[in-house]
Design a protein around this motif. Sequence first.
Motif, short mmCIF file in Angstrom:
data_model
loop_
_atom_site.label_atom_id
_atom_site.label_comp_id
_atom_site.label_asym_id
_atom_site.label_seq_id
_atom_site.Cartn_x
_atom_site.Cartn_y
_atom_site.Cartn_z
N MET A 1 -0.55 -2.53 1.46
CA MET A 1 -0.13 -1.55 0.48
C MET A 1 0.95 -0.67 1.08
SD MET A 1 -2.42 1.24 -1.50
CE MET A 1 -3.23 0.00 -2.50
N LYS A 2 2.04 -0.43 0.33
CA LYS A 2 3.12 0.40 0.80
C LYS A 2 2.73 1.87 0.68
CE LYS A 2 6.89 -2.77 -0.24
NZ LYS A 2 8.16 -2.95 -0.99
N LEU A 3 3.37 2.72 1.54
CA LEU A 3 3.07 4.13 1.54
C LEU A 3 3.37 4.76 0.20
CD1 LEU A 3 2.30 6.80 2.83
CD2 LEU A 3 4.62 6.97 3.74
N GLY A 4 4.49 4.39 -0.43
CA GLY A 4 4.86 4.98 -1.71
C GLY A 4 3.78 4.78 -2.75
N ILE A 5 3.25 3.58 -2.83
CA ILE A 5 2.18 3.29 -3.78
C ILE A 5 0.93 4.06 -3.41
CG2 ILE A 5 0.74 1.46 -4.76
CD1 ILE A 5 2.97 -0.48 -4.17
N LEU A 6 0.61 4.10 -2.12
CA LEU A 6 -0.59 4.78 -1.65
C LEU A 6 -0.50 6.27 -1.96
CD1 LEU A 6 -3.24 4.37 -0.08
CD2 LEU A 6 -1.99 4.90 1.99
N PHE A 7 0.66 6.86 -1.75
CA PHE A 7 0.82 8.29 -1.99
C PHE A 7 0.63 8.62 -3.45
CE2 PHE A 7 3.42 12.01 -3.01
CZ PHE A 7 2.87 12.93 -2.13
N ALA A 227 2.39 -13.36 1.67
CA ALA A 227 2.78 -14.02 0.42
C ALA A 227 2.27 -13.25 -0.79
CB ALA A 227 2.26 -15.46 0.40
N TRP A 228 1.04 -12.76 -0.70
CA TRP A 228 0.45 -12.04 -1.83
C TRP A 228 1.20 -10.74 -2.10
CZ3 TRP A 228 -2.00 -12.31 -6.07
CH2 TRP A 228 -2.65 -11.20 -6.62
N HIS A 229 1.58 -10.01 -1.03
CA HIS A 229 2.30 -8.76 -1.21
C HIS A 229 3.71 -9.00 -1.76
CE1 HIS A 229 -0.61 -5.93 0.23
NE2 HIS A 229 -0.81 -6.61 1.35
N MET A 230 4.32 -10.12 -1.39
CA MET A 230 5.62 -10.45 -1.97
C MET A 230 5.50 -10.63 -3.48
SD MET A 230 7.13 -13.13 0.86
CE MET A 230 8.50 -13.57 -0.21
N PHE A 231 4.44 -11.30 -3.90
CA PHE A 231 4.21 -11.50 -5.34
C PHE A 231 3.97 -10.17 -6.04
CE2 PHE A 231 0.78 -11.93 -8.56
CZ PHE A 231 1.54 -12.51 -9.57
N MET A 232 3.14 -9.30 -5.43
CA MET A 232 2.83 -8.01 -6.04
C MET A 232 4.06 -7.11 -6.10
SD MET A 232 -0.18 -8.27 -7.08
CE MET A 232 -0.38 -6.58 -7.64
N THR A 236 5.51 -5.53 -9.46
CA THR A 236 5.73 -4.09 -9.62
C THR A 236 7.15 -3.79 -10.06
OG1 THR A 236 4.09 -3.63 -7.90
CG2 THR A 236 5.64 -1.87 -8.44
N LYS A 237 8.12 -4.52 -9.48
CA LYS A 237 9.52 -4.30 -9.87
C LYS A 237 9.73 -4.65 -11.33
CE LYS A 237 11.48 -5.11 -5.27
NZ LYS A 237 12.27 -6.02 -4.43
N ARG A 242 10.61 -2.78 -16.91
CA ARG A 242 10.21 -2.63 -18.30
C ARG A 242 10.04 -1.17 -18.68
NH1 ARG A 242 5.59 -7.39 -18.36
NH2 ARG A 242 7.00 -9.17 -18.55
N ALA A 243 9.51 -0.39 -17.72
CA ALA A 243 9.32 1.04 -18.00
C ALA A 243 10.66 1.74 -18.17
CB ALA A 243 8.53 1.69 -16.87
N LYS A 244 11.68 1.32 -17.38
CA LYS A 244 13.00 1.94 -17.49
C LYS A 244 13.65 1.62 -18.83
CE LYS A 244 14.04 2.06 -12.54
NZ LYS A 244 14.93 1.54 -11.47
#
Length: 311
Positions: A1-7, A227-232, A236-237, A242-244
């Motif tokens: 998990m990246k820090l940005g997501i964790l924060f 590999a799993w984090h690359m997919f996630m 997320t992107k 879509r949100a933008k």
Amino acid sequence: MKLGILFVVIGQICTNNSFATGGRIWLLWNSALFEVDILDISPQTIHTKIIIRGSQTVFMFTLVYGFNKPAERVELWQSLQRYSHMSQGPWMAIGSFFTWNNKHDLETLVYSRLDRCLINDDWVNIFPEAYAYLMPEGYFDHCPCVVYPYGKPVTRKPTFKYFNMWRLDANFNKLNKGPMGDIENKVKVAKLALFKIQEELVSNPMEPTMVASAKDLFDELLNLETAWHMFMDQKTKLKNRRAKNKVIQIKDSNGKLCTTSSDIQQAFISFYKELLGSSNEVDPVCVPILNAGTLLNEAHYEILNAEVSSD
């Protein structure tokens, strides 16, 4: 998990970056559940006062990451003595003190059991059922420690809910059989296998076969997690893109700010009705002006009325 997501998920963060090169300790908490007052920060500790929202239970909490050399840890012991005089009521000190494993082969394998979760008498009185669980290190160098102040909660496996509308999808039987669904399952299986053998190594840490298996499982899990984090990350992107593209507010032709989905939809419909055609009366066509311009002749009519051919 990246820090940005964790924060974003946790909400608050405190580090001792200003007191130690590169930073050594990170404290993160959910501000909806806990009120945290930072009392002291040093190169080897973060000392806090924590209030559990709702119950108003108060306790002192110290995170520790000691230096390697005994001479450098003198300051740590002095800090802990000072905190003991500052702390009134329940107090826990936890940190590294962690079990460390360099994850090398048997010839150079090093295990260091440094795990510590220290509490005072007041903690026992307030949290009589509390206990600390030292998890297998997984792909980390240290063993994570989970503290249950009120005893381990009783959990049950969530039930699977079937919705009748799913059977209307022609691809329903193919769900979760693609490569990404498969890799998620592989990650879970590899993680369980690694945790199992790491728990067995606690009682027999130098057994050659288990040491080799643990290293192989660690490498496999690391590759699968990558590999799993690359997919996630890609997922997320896509979600952020879509949100933008989502319209959250717009002004209609009258200057009114529309914020609800129904008002925004109606603003778009009204705009294009006015642009492409509406029931409003328009000025009649001025025939003399049209006749003054370039007109089609008979040859043009013949070309336009001719049948379409392959030429």
